[in-house]
Every structure is written in structure tokens, then in C-alpha cells.
Design a protein around this motif. Structure first.
Motif, PDB file in Angstrom:
ATOM      1  N   TYR A 278       0.859  -1.184   0.000  1.00  0.00           N
ATOM      2  CA  TYR A 278       0.000   0.000   0.000  1.00  0.00           C
ATOM      3  C   TYR A 278       0.897   1.236   0.000  1.00  0.00           C
ATOM      4  O   TYR A 278       1.943   1.248   0.646  1.00  0.00           O
ATOM      5  CB  TYR A 278      -0.901   0.019   1.236  1.00  0.00           C
ATOM      6  CG  TYR A 278      -1.956  -1.053   1.197  1.00  0.00           C
ATOM      7  CD1 TYR A 278      -3.085  -0.915   0.402  1.00  0.00           C
ATOM      8  CD2 TYR A 278      -1.822  -2.210   1.946  1.00  0.00           C
ATOM      9  CE1 TYR A 278      -4.052  -1.902   0.346  1.00  0.00           C
ATOM     10  CE2 TYR A 278      -2.789  -3.205   1.904  1.00  0.00           C
ATOM     11  CZ  TYR A 278      -3.899  -3.038   1.100  1.00  0.00           C
ATOM     12  OH  TYR A 278      -4.848  -4.017   1.057  1.00  0.00           O
ATOM     13  N   ILE A 279       0.484   2.255  -0.710  1.00  0.00           N
ATOM     14  CA  ILE A 279       1.234   3.512  -0.789  1.00  0.00           C
ATOM     15  C   ILE A 279       0.749   4.401   0.349  1.00  0.00           C
ATOM     16  O   ILE A 279      -0.420   4.819   0.382  1.00  0.00           O
ATOM     17  CB  ILE A 279       1.018   4.190  -2.152  1.00  0.00           C
ATOM     18  CG1 ILE A 279       1.465   3.250  -3.273  1.00  0.00           C
ATOM     19  CG2 ILE A 279       1.754   5.520  -2.214  1.00  0.00           C
ATOM     20  CD1 ILE A 279       1.037   3.693  -4.647  1.00  0.00           C
ATOM     21  N   LYS A 280       1.638   4.698   1.276  1.00  0.00           N
ATOM     22  CA  LYS A 280       1.302   5.395   2.514  1.00  0.00           C
ATOM     23  C   LYS A 280       0.564   6.718   2.258  1.00  0.00           C
ATOM     24  O   LYS A 280      -0.470   6.977   2.876  1.00  0.00           O
ATOM     25  CB  LYS A 280       2.577   5.641   3.322  1.00  0.00           C
ATOM     26  CG  LYS A 280       2.346   6.155   4.709  1.00  0.00           C
ATOM     27  CD  LYS A 280       3.668   6.269   5.449  1.00  0.00           C
ATOM     28  CE  LYS A 280       3.452   6.690   6.887  1.00  0.00           C
ATOM     29  NZ  LYS A 280       4.711   6.754   7.615  1.00  0.00           N
ATOM     30  N   ASP A 281       1.064   7.552   1.375  1.00  0.00           N
ATOM     31  CA  ASP A 281       0.424   8.845   1.116  1.00  0.00           C
ATOM     32  C   ASP A 281      -0.945   8.675   0.464  1.00  0.00           C
ATOM     33  O   ASP A 281      -1.866   9.446   0.746  1.00  0.00           O
ATOM     34  CB  ASP A 281       1.313   9.733   0.238  1.00  0.00           C
ATOM     35  CG  ASP A 281       2.537  10.247   0.989  1.00  0.00           C
ATOM     36  OD1 ASP A 281       2.509  10.238   2.237  1.00  0.00           O
ATOM     37  OD2 ASP A 281       3.509  10.650   0.332  1.00  0.00           O
ATOM     38  N   ALA A 282      -1.089   7.685  -0.389  1.00  0.00           N
ATOM     39  CA  ALA A 282      -2.388   7.423  -1.020  1.00  0.00           C
ATOM     40  C   ALA A 282      -3.399   6.961   0.027  1.00  0.00           C
ATOM     41  O   ALA A 282      -4.557   7.381   0.011  1.00  0.00           O
ATOM     42  CB  ALA A 282      -2.247   6.384  -2.128  1.00  0.00           C
ATOM     43  N   VAL A 283      -2.971   6.115   0.947  1.00  0.00           N
ATOM     44  CA  VAL A 283      -3.849   5.632   2.010  1.00  0.00           C
ATOM     45  C   VAL A 283      -4.307   6.806   2.882  1.00  0.00           C
ATOM     46  O   VAL A 283      -5.481   6.891   3.246  1.00  0.00           O
ATOM     47  CB  VAL A 283      -3.157   4.533   2.846  1.00  0.00           C
ATOM     48  CG1 VAL A 283      -3.937   4.211   4.107  1.00  0.00           C
ATOM     49  CG2 VAL A 283      -2.949   3.283   1.996  1.00  0.00           C
ATOM     50  N   LYS A 284      -3.404   7.709   3.205  1.00  0.00           N
ATOM     51  CA  LYS A 284      -3.776   8.908   3.983  1.00  0.00           C
ATOM     52  C   LYS A 284      -4.830   9.717   3.243  1.00  0.00           C
ATOM     53  O   LYS A 284      -5.780  10.217   3.846  1.00  0.00           O
ATOM     54  CB  LYS A 284      -2.552   9.789   4.241  1.00  0.00           C
ATOM     55  CG  LYS A 284      -1.640   9.282   5.309  1.00  0.00           C
ATOM     56  CD  LYS A 284      -0.486  10.259   5.514  1.00  0.00           C
ATOM     57  CE  LYS A 284       0.527   9.730   6.484  1.00  0.00           C
ATOM     58  NZ  LYS A 284       1.664  10.641   6.635  1.00  0.00           N
ATOM     59  N   GLU A 285      -4.669   9.839   1.931  1.00  0.00           N
ATOM     60  CA  GLU A 285      -5.631  10.595   1.136  1.00  0.00           C
ATOM     61  C   GLU A 285      -7.000   9.898   1.103  1.00  0.00           C
ATOM     62  O   GLU A 285      -8.035  10.549   1.177  1.00  0.00           O
ATOM     63  CB  GLU A 285      -5.096  10.795  -0.283  1.00  0.00           C
ATOM     64  CG  GLU A 285      -5.816  11.881  -1.026  1.00  0.00           C
ATOM     65  CD  GLU A 285      -5.105  12.304  -2.300  1.00  0.00           C
ATOM     66  OE1 GLU A 285      -5.811  12.751  -3.221  1.00  0.00           O
ATOM     67  OE2 GLU A 285      -3.872  12.186  -2.380  1.00  0.00           O
ATOM     68  N   VAL A 286      -7.000   8.582   1.000  1.00  0.00           N
ATOM     69  CA  VAL A 286      -8.252   7.826   1.045  1.00  0.00           C
ATOM     70  C   VAL A 286      -8.935   8.028   2.399  1.00  0.00           C
ATOM     71  O   VAL A 286     -10.142   8.267   2.472  1.00  0.00           O
ATOM     72  CB  VAL A 286      -8.019   6.316   0.765  1.00  0.00           C
ATOM     73  CG1 VAL A 286      -9.253   5.493   1.095  1.00  0.00           C
ATOM     74  CG2 VAL A 286      -7.602   6.103  -0.686  1.00  0.00           C
ATOM     75  N   ASN A 287      -8.172   7.960   3.493  1.00  0.00           N
ATOM     76  CA  ASN A 287      -8.731   8.179   4.828  1.00  0.00           C
ATOM     77  C   ASN A 287      -9.377   9.556   4.938  1.00  0.00           C
ATOM     78  O   ASN A 287     -10.473   9.690   5.490  1.00  0.00           O
ATOM     79  CB  ASN A 287      -7.660   8.037   5.907  1.00  0.00           C
ATOM     80  CG  ASN A 287      -7.166   6.618   6.056  1.00  0.00           C
ATOM     81  OD1 ASN A 287      -7.849   5.664   5.715  1.00  0.00           O
ATOM     82  ND2 ASN A 287      -5.952   6.482   6.557  1.00  0.00           N
ATOM     83  N   HIS A 288      -8.712  10.564   4.427  1.00  0.00           N
ATOM     84  CA  HIS A 288      -9.256  11.927   4.471  1.00  0.00           C
ATOM     85  C   HIS A 288     -10.501  12.034   3.588  1.00  0.00           C
ATOM     86  O   HIS A 288     -11.514  12.605   3.999  1.00  0.00           O
ATOM     87  CB  HIS A 288      -8.204  12.951   4.041  1.00  0.00           C
ATOM     88  CG  HIS A 288      -8.727  14.345   4.013  1.00  0.00           C
ATOM     89  ND1 HIS A 288      -8.941  15.079   5.161  1.00  0.00           N
ATOM     90  CD2 HIS A 288      -9.115  15.137   2.987  1.00  0.00           C
ATOM     91  CE1 HIS A 288      -9.431  16.257   4.838  1.00  0.00           C
ATOM     92  NE2 HIS A 288      -9.546  16.324   3.524  1.00  0.00           N
ATOM     93  N   PHE A 289     -10.431  11.484   2.399  1.00  0.00           N
ATOM     94  CA  PHE A 289     -11.553  11.566   1.467  1.00  0.00           C
ATOM     95  C   PHE A 289     -12.795  10.887   2.037  1.00  0.00           C
ATOM     96  O   PHE A 289     -13.915  11.388   1.893  1.00  0.00           O
ATOM     97  CB  PHE A 289     -11.175  10.927   0.122  1.00  0.00           C
ATOM     98  CG  PHE A 289     -12.272  11.008  -0.890  1.00  0.00           C
ATOM     99  CD1 PHE A 289     -12.437  12.137  -1.674  1.00  0.00           C
ATOM    100  CD2 PHE A 289     -13.177   9.962  -1.040  1.00  0.00           C
ATOM    101  CE1 PHE A 289     -13.475  12.223  -2.596  1.00  0.00           C
ATOM    102  CE2 PHE A 289     -14.219  10.035  -1.950  1.00  0.00           C
ATOM    103  CZ  PHE A 289     -14.357  11.173  -2.733  1.00  0.00           C
ATOM    104  N   MET A 290     -12.614   9.753   2.687  1.00  0.00           N
ATOM    105  CA  MET A 290     -13.750   8.970   3.195  1.00  0.00           C
ATOM    106  C   MET A 290     -14.169   9.393   4.605  1.00  0.00           C
ATOM    107  O   MET A 290     -14.946   8.708   5.257  1.00  0.00           O
ATOM    108  CB  MET A 290     -13.428   7.471   3.136  1.00  0.00           C
ATOM    109  CG  MET A 290     -13.315   6.958   1.711  1.00  0.00           C
ATOM    110  SD  MET A 290     -13.006   5.184   1.589  1.00  0.00           S
ATOM    111  CE  MET A 290     -14.597   4.523   2.131  1.00  0.00           C
TER     112      MET A 290
END
Length: 189
Positions: free
Chosen positions: A66-78
Motif C-alpha cells: 500500500y502507498i502510505k500517502d495514497a492511504v492517507k488521502e483515502v482516509n481523508h476523502f472517506m
């Protein structure tokens, strides 16, 4: 070497689930063979929120990581847009969403209606509707309510159910599908 996530699932078991999904869905979905060949080397999620106006279109997994920065963005988006609270989204749910999206062979992003819900938001929604569970997986960051204008609720539910990786609820009157990484089950009409 097997990589174990915080949820207790190994990378190998998750990839096996995705491979099984493609094989099971092959007679129904034309793109299933292509999905199986990819074997989960790259995973992409596309969503927009009518509530916040935000959009994401990103690769969140490459070659088993998993790409750490992408996961952070998904968490924020959701996040819970009503309270602006975030929670770590269970990536098994995102994987189910991405797999179902691939099986439907669409380029249209999901419209996210609900991702994480704070206990306060869940209680408020529960007071307004019988369809909101008291202990909703949304409060655990393990569920999403999604819509696609180019696919019916039945088509979306069929793709998500083909993943055999969690719960799938059809809400035809409200035109959305619930996907979660809980116990495998289906409901609704």
C-alpha cells in the motif's frame, strides 16, 4: 516472506481472494480474465463526493504494498463530512471497492455517499431511518455506500458480491450499494 497487515490478513490470502473473485465472476464479467492476469500488482480507486466536491483518482497499491500517502488521502476523502472526523479506513473495504469497479469495467468514478461515520453522525442517521445499524461498520471505517450512474444497483451489488469478501447491501430505492469487509452476506432489494 509473507506480509501481515494490521487486520491479520496476509498479502497472499488477500491476493488469493482477488484471484478467486476473478475466476468466480468470469462467466458474468467480460473483464474478469484481465483482472486475474493483473494479480493485484496495481490497484486503483476512483471516487468523488457530491457533498464536499472532492475527487480522488489514484493508485493506492503497487507490487504488494500500500502507498502510505495514497492511504492517507483515502482516509481523508472517506471522512465523516458532517463532523470532519477521519478514521483509518480498513483497506480490505477499499480493495473490495476497487475489485468490484474493475469487474464492472467502468471508467466512471464511484460517488461516495458515506464512508466513515462518527458515532454522533450514525446516531443522528439512525434516528431518521430504520436502515441504519446501531453498530454500523461505517463507524469502524469498514464500509462505504456507493453509487454509479452508468451501472444499476443490481449490477454493482453483483460485482461486489462476486468478491466474496464482505457484506453487500442493495438499496434500490435510494440508488446505492453498501460494501463492507465484514462477514460475507447480502441483503436488500
Amino acid at each position: 516472506m509473507t506480509e501481515t497487515s494490521t487486520s491479520g490478513f496476509t498479502r497472499r490470502s488477500l491476493l488469493g481472494a482477488f484471484a478467486a473473485t476473478a475466476v468466480t465472476a468470469a462467466p458474468t464479467f467480460a473483464n474478469a480474465a484481465g483482472f486475474l492476469r493483473g494479480g493485484g500488482d496495481i490497484r486503483r480507486i476512483r471516487m468523488y463526493s457530491g457533498r464536499t466536491g472532492e475527487r480522488i483518482d489514484m493508485i493506492y497499491w503497487i507490487d504488494g504494498h500500500y502507498i502510505k500517502d495514497a492511504v492517507k488521502e483515502v482516509n481523508h476523502f472517506m471522512r465523516d463530512w458532517r463532523t470532519d472526523q477521519t478514521k483509518q479506513i480498513d483497506l480490505r473495504t477499499v480493495d473490495i471497492m476497487a475489485a468490484a469497479h474493475n469487474l464492472m469495467d467502468v471508467s466512471e468514478p464511484y460517488m461516495l455517499l458515506s464512508g466513515y461515520r462518527s458515532p454522533q453522525t450514525n446516531a443522528m442517521l439512525r434516528s431518521r431511518s430504520r436502515g441504519v445499524a446501531k453498530n454500523s461498520l461505517h463507524m469502524q471505517g469498514q464500509a462505504a455506500d456507493l453509487r454509479l450512474s452508468s451501472r444499476s444497483v443490481n449490477q454493482m451489488a453483483k460485482a461486489a458480491a462476486a468478491c466474496r469478501a464482505g457484506g453487500v447491501g442493495r438499496y434500490s430505492r435510494s440508488n446505492f450499494v453498501h460494501m463492507d469487509c465484514g462477514v460475507v452476506r447480502t441483503w436488500g432489494g
